[in-house]
Write a protein that holds these residues in place. Structure first.
Motif, short mmCIF file in Angstrom:
data_model
loop_
_atom_site.label_atom_id
_atom_site.label_comp_id
_atom_site.label_asym_id
_atom_site.label_seq_id
_atom_site.Cartn_x
_atom_site.Cartn_y
_atom_site.Cartn_z
N ASP A 178 -28.06 3.94 43.87
CA ASP A 178 -27.01 4.94 43.73
C ASP A 178 -27.65 6.27 43.32
N LEU A 179 -27.60 7.26 44.20
CA LEU A 179 -28.22 8.55 43.92
C LEU A 179 -27.63 9.20 42.68
N GLN A 180 -26.34 8.98 42.43
CA GLN A 180 -25.69 9.59 41.28
C GLN A 180 -26.14 9.00 39.96
N ARG A 181 -26.71 7.78 40.00
CA ARG A 181 -27.12 7.12 38.75
C ARG A 181 -28.62 7.21 38.53
N ARG A 182 -29.34 7.80 39.44
CA ARG A 182 -30.78 7.93 39.24
C ARG A 182 -31.06 8.89 38.08
N PRO A 183 -32.07 8.60 37.26
CA PRO A 183 -32.41 9.52 36.17
C PRO A 183 -32.87 10.87 36.71
N LYS A 184 -32.45 11.93 36.04
CA LYS A 184 -32.81 13.28 36.48
C LYS A 184 -34.23 13.64 36.10
N THR A 185 -34.73 12.98 35.07
CA THR A 185 -36.12 13.19 34.66
C THR A 185 -36.79 11.82 34.55
N THR A 186 -38.10 11.82 34.50
CA THR A 186 -38.83 10.56 34.38
C THR A 186 -38.96 10.19 32.92
N PRO A 187 -38.29 9.10 32.49
CA PRO A 187 -38.35 8.71 31.08
C PRO A 187 -39.70 8.07 30.74
N LEU A 188 -39.99 8.05 29.45
CA LEU A 188 -41.22 7.40 29.00
C LEU A 188 -41.10 5.89 29.19
N LEU A 189 -42.19 5.26 29.57
CA LEU A 189 -42.20 3.80 29.73
C LEU A 189 -42.14 3.13 28.36
N ARG A 190 -41.34 2.08 28.26
CA ARG A 190 -41.21 1.36 27.01
C ARG A 190 -42.17 0.18 26.97
N ASN A 191 -42.78 -0.02 25.84
CA ASN A 191 -43.63 -1.20 25.66
C ASN A 191 -43.19 -2.04 24.48
N ASP A 192 -41.97 -1.74 23.97
CA ASP A 192 -41.45 -2.47 22.81
C ASP A 192 -40.31 -3.39 23.19
N PHE A 193 -40.05 -3.58 24.48
CA PHE A 193 -38.94 -4.40 24.92
C PHE A 193 -39.41 -5.86 25.04
N PRO A 194 -38.82 -6.78 24.26
CA PRO A 194 -39.29 -8.18 24.29
C PRO A 194 -39.16 -8.78 25.69
N ALA A 195 -40.09 -9.63 26.03
CA ALA A 195 -40.10 -10.25 27.37
C ALA A 195 -38.87 -11.13 27.56
N ILE A 196 -38.35 -11.13 28.77
CA ILE A 196 -37.24 -12.00 29.14
C ILE A 196 -37.81 -13.34 29.58
N GLU A 197 -37.14 -14.44 29.17
CA GLU A 197 -37.69 -15.78 29.39
C GLU A 197 -36.92 -16.60 30.41
N GLY A 198 -35.83 -16.06 30.94
CA GLY A 198 -35.05 -16.80 31.93
C GLY A 198 -33.89 -15.95 32.42
N VAL A 199 -33.22 -16.45 33.45
CA VAL A 199 -32.11 -15.73 34.07
C VAL A 199 -30.89 -16.64 34.09
N LEU A 200 -29.75 -16.09 33.68
CA LEU A 200 -28.49 -16.83 33.57
C LEU A 200 -27.46 -16.13 34.46
N LEU A 201 -27.05 -16.79 35.54
CA LEU A 201 -26.14 -16.20 36.51
C LEU A 201 -24.77 -16.86 36.36
N LEU A 202 -23.84 -16.17 35.68
CA LEU A 202 -22.55 -16.76 35.33
C LEU A 202 -21.45 -16.43 36.32
N GLY A 203 -21.68 -15.53 37.26
CA GLY A 203 -20.65 -15.18 38.23
C GLY A 203 -21.02 -13.89 38.94
N GLU A 204 -20.23 -13.55 39.96
CA GLU A 204 -20.57 -12.37 40.75
C GLU A 204 -20.43 -11.10 39.90
N PRO A 205 -21.44 -10.22 39.96
CA PRO A 205 -21.38 -8.96 39.22
C PRO A 205 -20.56 -7.93 39.98
N VAL A 206 -20.39 -6.76 39.39
CA VAL A 206 -19.65 -5.68 40.05
C VAL A 206 -20.58 -4.87 40.94
N ARG A 207 -21.72 -4.44 40.43
CA ARG A 207 -22.70 -3.68 41.22
C ARG A 207 -23.79 -4.63 41.70
#
Length: 422
Positions: A171-200
């Motif tokens: 979505d062009l309207q949701r793209r960031p206008k500037t390049t944000p700094l990369l995060r290295n403090d976000f804990p790793a994700i260990e699995g994926v849980l798909l509970l139903g159809e999303p909106v986007r």
């Protein structure tokens, strides 16, 4: 629910599904009827109902009139069900107690939360994943649903997108206008849980792929995608479902198909599931069977519930699932409580249920006006298979034991078979 702890292994038991499917056979027996009364000295029931909701009881927000008639037969003068009933839906974007309240309001008698099975309800059994940091996809009360199921450390797709805004670029309207700094403090994700159809869909598909390809670290990326990938748990495999529109709508099964296709195209490998919940999985019917038994015990019905009648509108989820479970019960009866094939399933206590009969109604996805398969030069052409990839196509499993117009006729049919007053 401790009695169900043994069945977590069924989640990936493709071998059992295919083995059962090979022995499938179909029966058909359309049956109408009318008239009802409640006998005060009715003997305790030895049968119960597994009722689908969408396309059987309601169409979107509209109650199907036949459902009101059906519950006039099923509920006694004290407002209590005459037989055990569990509502088994592949919906999952609502809380269990909210769905029970909704049904109570629509049909005028009290429905308890433990009479409702959502597509993801059996995920309560997957305790080995409850402590992992899981990316959760869907809509509605996602985090609350995940926590009710036992998952205490979840990250939503929106939270992941906020942490890594450069990942969502469609979505062009949701793209960031500037390049944000990369995060290295976000804990790793260990699995994926798909509970139903999303909106986007485009956002969820992209970010789920990022998590799988980066081994849970979407801010970094890897040269080679890991395989096996992180564990994926999914619920609701329905390709289509019926609402107010004249034609069926896309279900979560369509979203899963998109994800599987993208993953295979990008990596050359198959997306694997640690668990697939909802109809037609055997685990969902085992879960429902246990709730039926508990309901009968609470009501003081001493006779074991030996027969289950599954009423639905979708040949692929409702009929296939009921017939698959019926074949499973026959195999369990002949092989006892030991191993059931290569899947490694072991039943800790024998099931009282001896059969699960599929009843297909014509008020939802299925229509008796559906075109018959056409003849080709090679012979009769099979109809398209709308089931999930991990369930082999077996025409016999999609043949309902009975086809009736609506749920009211289904209840009358069962009461006649069981010798109960209409």
């Amino acid at each position: 629910m401790a009695s169900l702890g043994w069945i977590a292994a069924v989640c990936a038991a493709r071998g059992l599904w295919r083995r059962v499917a090979c022995t499938a056979s179909g029966l058909r027996d359309p049956c109408p009827g009318r008239g009802y009364a409640v006998g005060p000295a009715q003997s305790p029931p030895t049968f119960g109902f597994l009722l689908d909701i969408d396309g059987v009881l309601v169409r979107g927000h509209r109650v199907i009139p036949a459902a009101l008639e059906a519950f006039r037969r099923l509920v006694n003068s004290q407002g209590q069900l005459r037989v055990p009933v569990v509502f088994v839906t592949n919906a999952g974007n609502i809380l269990q107690h909210r769905k029970a309240q909704e049904l109570s309001s629509l049909f005028g008698f009290k429905v308890d939360p433990d009479q409702v099975i959502l597509s993801h309800s059996p995920l309560k059994l997957f305790s080995q994943f409850h402590g992992k940091r899981m990316l959760v996809s869907g809509q509605g009360p996602l985090v609350e649903n995940a926590r009710v199921l036992g998952f205490q450390n979840v990250v939503t797709v929106d939270e992941l997108r906020t942490a890594f805004p450069v990942l969502d670029m469609v979505d062009l309207q949701r793209r960031p206008k500037t390049t944000p700094l990369l995060r290295n403090d976000f804990p790793a994700i260990e699995g994926v849980l798909l509970l139903g159809e999303p909106v986007r869909w485009e956002t969820s598909l992209q970010l789920i792929m990022d998590v799988l390809l980066s081994n849970g670290n979407p801010g970094t990326g890897l040269v080679t995608a890991p395989y096996p990938h992180l564990p994926v748990l999914a619920s609701n495999m329905d390709l289509l479902w019926m609402a107010e529109a004249k034609m069926p709508r896309f279900g979560h099964g369509t979203f899963l198909l998109c994800l599987e296709t993208i993953y295979r195209k990008v990596t050359g490998k198959e997306l694997r599931y640690e668990g697939l919940m909802g109809k037609p999985s055997i685990l969902t019917y085992q879960y429902a069977e246990d709730l039926i038994r508990q309901q009968a015990e609470r009501r003081g019905w001493a006779a074991p519930i030996q027969k289950l009648y599954a009423v639905g509108d979708n040949p692929m989820s409702d009929v296939y699932g009921a017939n698959l479970f019926h074949q499973y019960l026959q195999m369990a009866k002949h092989q006892g409580t030991g191993e059931l094939g290569a899947s490694g399933l072991r039943k800790q206590r024998p099931s009282a249920s001896q059969s699960c009969t599929s009843i297909l109604v014509c008020t939802g996805v299925y229509s008796p006006k559906d075109p018959e398969p056409v003849e080709s030069a090679q012979g009769r052409e099979e109809p398209p298979f709308h089931g999930h990839r991990d369930f082999s196509f077996s025409p016999g499993l999609m043949e309902a034991s009975h086809i009736v117009n609506d749920v009211n006729e289904a209840v009358q049919l069962v009461f006649r078979k069981e010798g109960w007053a209409l």
